[in-house]
Design a protein around this motif. Structure first.
Motif, PDB file in Angstrom:
ATOM      1  N   ASN A  94      -4.846  -8.569 -49.498  1.00 41.12           N
ATOM      2  CA  ASN A  94      -5.684  -8.837 -48.333  1.00 41.12           C
ATOM      3  C   ASN A  94      -4.902  -8.672 -47.034  1.00 41.12           C
ATOM      4  O   ASN A  94      -5.470  -8.337 -45.993  1.00 41.12           O
ATOM      5  CB  ASN A  94      -6.281 -10.245 -48.413  1.00 41.12           C
ATOM      6  N   ASP A  95      -3.589  -8.906 -47.091  1.00 46.61           N
ATOM      7  CA  ASP A  95      -2.753  -8.656 -45.915  1.00 46.61           C
ATOM      8  C   ASP A  95      -2.557  -7.164 -45.674  1.00 46.61           C
ATOM      9  O   ASP A  95      -2.352  -6.729 -44.535  1.00 46.61           O
ATOM     10  CB  ASP A  95      -1.385  -9.326 -46.076  1.00 46.61           C
ATOM     11  N   VAL A  98      -5.882  -5.505 -44.003  1.00 41.16           N
ATOM     12  CA  VAL A  98      -6.085  -5.749 -42.568  1.00 41.16           C
ATOM     13  C   VAL A  98      -5.320  -4.741 -41.716  1.00 41.16           C
ATOM     14  O   VAL A  98      -5.603  -4.598 -40.525  1.00 41.16           O
ATOM     15  CB  VAL A  98      -5.710  -7.194 -42.155  1.00 41.16           C
ATOM     16  N   SER A 187     -15.556 -16.927 -47.925  1.00 43.76           N
ATOM     17  CA  SER A 187     -14.461 -17.197 -48.847  1.00 43.76           C
ATOM     18  C   SER A 187     -15.028 -17.829 -50.120  1.00 43.76           C
ATOM     19  O   SER A 187     -16.206 -18.175 -50.185  1.00 43.76           O
ATOM     20  CB  SER A 187     -13.440 -18.144 -48.206  1.00 43.76           C
ATOM     21  N   HIS A 191      -9.047 -20.832 -50.880  1.00 47.32           N
ATOM     22  CA  HIS A 191      -8.198 -19.687 -51.234  1.00 47.32           C
ATOM     23  C   HIS A 191      -6.812 -20.193 -51.639  1.00 47.32           C
ATOM     24  O   HIS A 191      -6.699 -20.894 -52.628  1.00 47.32           O
ATOM     25  CB  HIS A 191      -8.170 -18.654 -50.122  1.00 47.32           C
ATOM     26  N   THR A 229      -8.690 -16.848 -54.928  1.00 49.93           N
ATOM     27  CA  THR A 229      -8.898 -16.202 -53.632  1.00 49.93           C
ATOM     28  C   THR A 229      -9.700 -14.908 -53.807  1.00 49.93           C
ATOM     29  O   THR A 229      -9.448 -14.129 -54.722  1.00 49.93           O
ATOM     30  CB  THR A 229      -7.535 -15.868 -53.004  1.00 49.93           C
ATOM     31  N   TYR A 232     -10.844  -8.660 -50.895  1.00 46.33           N
ATOM     32  CA  TYR A 232     -11.820  -7.946 -50.068  1.00 46.33           C
ATOM     33  C   TYR A 232     -11.567  -6.435 -49.999  1.00 46.33           C
ATOM     34  O   TYR A 232     -12.254  -5.731 -49.262  1.00 46.33           O
ATOM     35  CB  TYR A 232     -11.785  -8.515 -48.645  1.00 46.33           C
ATOM     36  N   HIS A 250      -7.053 -11.665 -41.846  1.00 44.24           N
ATOM     37  CA  HIS A 250      -7.087 -12.403 -43.102  1.00 44.24           C
ATOM     38  C   HIS A 250      -6.838 -13.874 -42.771  1.00 44.24           C
ATOM     39  O   HIS A 250      -5.811 -14.219 -42.182  1.00 44.24           O
ATOM     40  CB  HIS A 250      -5.991 -11.852 -44.032  1.00 44.24           C
ATOM     41  N   THR A 252      -5.625 -17.153 -43.439  1.00 39.34           N
ATOM     42  CA  THR A 252      -4.717 -17.849 -44.342  1.00 39.34           C
ATOM     43  C   THR A 252      -4.203 -19.108 -43.648  1.00 39.34           C
ATOM     44  O   THR A 252      -4.954 -19.772 -42.939  1.00 39.34           O
ATOM     45  CB  THR A 252      -3.573 -16.902 -44.758  1.00 39.34           C
ATOM     46  N   ASN A 259      -5.143 -17.286 -36.906  1.00 39.99           N
ATOM     47  CA  ASN A 259      -5.063 -15.954 -37.510  1.00 39.99           C
ATOM     48  C   ASN A 259      -5.815 -14.887 -36.729  1.00 39.99           C
ATOM     49  O   ASN A 259      -5.352 -13.746 -36.640  1.00 39.99           O
ATOM     50  CB  ASN A 259      -5.556 -16.001 -38.952  1.00 39.99           C
ATOM     51  N   ASN A 302      -9.629 -22.019 -44.091  1.00 39.79           N
ATOM     52  CA  ASN A 302     -10.478 -20.894 -43.678  1.00 39.79           C
ATOM     53  C   ASN A 302     -11.905 -21.349 -43.364  1.00 39.79           C
ATOM     54  O   ASN A 302     -12.683 -20.584 -42.787  1.00 39.79           O
ATOM     55  CB  ASN A 302     -10.456 -19.775 -44.717  1.00 39.79           C
ATOM     56  N   MET A 307     -12.248 -13.635 -44.250  1.00 40.59           N
ATOM     57  CA  MET A 307     -11.848 -12.412 -43.537  1.00 40.59           C
ATOM     58  C   MET A 307     -12.737 -12.275 -42.308  1.00 40.59           C
ATOM     59  O   MET A 307     -13.955 -12.486 -42.383  1.00 40.59           O
ATOM     60  CB  MET A 307     -12.010 -11.187 -44.432  1.00 40.59           C
TER      61      MET A 307
END
Length: 364
Positions: A94-95, A98, A187, A191, A229, A232, A250, A252, A259, A302, A307
């Motif tokens: 997911n990181d 992005v 979500s 997560h 988690t 995406y 993302h 987190t 974020n 979150n 996301m």
């Protein structure tokens, strides 16, 4: 001179055979994640990946690594080891997405004081499942058995992933502009963040992990809190490649407040309306048990949005429809406005159990 029995590695607490048995057991799991560019065979000193075979012409490589944090302790305490591997993959891939990067391959690190092959296989099976969900290959990893470093039954995880994006198509936030709309993707729960606070809430309240969850009586509390988690990657890639997404965040550690500003240029501010989606019951329960103020909730969890997307208003309908068709729950949660680089989350009376209208701001 005193006769002494020759020592072996096993006498020191390390079983080479157990490690070999684990490699044999997980090899089929890795093979099941094979994709163009990787054959996902284990056993060598390194793993190969061919970006050209994956269809890239002039790719930039993007790397990410992460862990699962103290969510691992819940898995250890409950004996439920089958999903933390998905979390491990999710936190890395997911990181990558992005940045606009497609995850290509993944490597894991599993460390324990004494290798329990059954536990390790269950964890790696989750990693393989996460890789399949993300479309990346599990091409290697490291299993470390270190007597004296970990308590009996404890283990630690780390994950490493590399993705690719064609040069010029990477997402850096430079396309974000005032007037952009913010979409949020739902979500599946906390997560993999905030679990030190979650475990404190459980301990202080005397809650039992093997009893029904107060927010979902059809699941035991431990199992509910170990919901993996959401990944995406597959749902977002088409819209990214179509050039319709300006930035992704993302959500987190640091929650929504900290974020979202990470992907904003100077001079732009994100405004998020907490009334735009229903607070998931798990967060309502955590908030009530911990007596957590709305602003603290927004910078810790979150809060139901895993996301956040920034995109032009003209593209909202098409992107929302595509993501909904891909299985995502999509909410219009805010907008980008001129201002100091940062984020403000606002809610009305009774939103997130507030006793009046509220707002929380973080400046980057």
């Amino acid at each position: 001179m005193t006769n002494r029995t020759p020592l072996t590695y096993a006498d020191a607490g390390v079983s080479i055979e157990a490690g070999n048995a684990l490699v044999r057991a997980i090899a089929p799991l890795a093979r099941a994640t094979a994709r163009a560019g990787a054959d996902a065979e284990l056993g060598g000193f390194g793993g190969f990946f061919d970006p050209r075979a994956a269809g890239y012409k002039d790719p930039l490589l993007v790397a990410a690594n992460d862990g699962v944090g103290t969510k691992l302790k819940l898995a250890i305490d409950t004996g439920l080891h089958d999903s933390v591997g998905i979390d491990l993959v999710a936190m890395c891939v997911n990181d990558l997405i992005v940045q606009g990067a497609e995850p290509l391959f993944f490597l894991d690190y599993f460390a324990s004081g004494k290798l329990d092959t059954d536990t390790a296989v269950r964890v790696v099976a989750g990693i393989a499942e996460g890789c399949k969900q993300a479309g990346c290959a599990l091409i290697g990893g490291e299993t470390a058995e270190m007597p004296g470093m970990y308590a009996a039954g404890d283990y630690d995880l780390a994950g490493f992933s590399v993705g690719a994006v064609e040069r010029g198509e990477q997402l850096t936030g430079d396309k974000v502009a005032a007037g952009d709309v913010l979409l949020g993707l739902a979500s599946t729960g906390p997560h993999s963040n905030g679990y030190s606070l979650i475990r404190r809430i459980i301990a202080d309240g005397g809650h039992k992990l093997d009893r029904p969850a107060p927010f979902d009586i059809e699941q035991l509390l431990g199992r509910a809190l170990l919901t993996p988690t959401r990944i995406y990657v597959r749902s977002l890639l088409p819209s990214i490649r179509a050039g319709k997404i300006h930035a992704l965040a993302h959500i987190t550690g640091g929650g929504l407040l900290e974020n979202v500003p990470r992907v904003l240029p100077k001079g732009l501010h994100a405004e998020i309306d907490a009334d735009a989606w229903a607070q998931p019951r798990v967060f309502a329960w955590l908030q009530a048990q911990g007596r957590i103020e709305p602003g603290e909730l927004a910078r810790t969890f979150n809060c139901g949005i895993g996301m956040v997307l920034a995109l032009a208003a003209a593209d909202v309908a098409d992107v929302s429809a595509a993501l909904t068709a891909a299985g995502e729950a999509v909410f219009t949660i805010g907008k980008i406005v001129p201002g100091d680089r940062g984020c403000t989350v606002r809610g009305g009376d009774e939103t997130w159990s507030a006793r009046g209208a509220w707002e929380a701001t973080h400046l980057a």
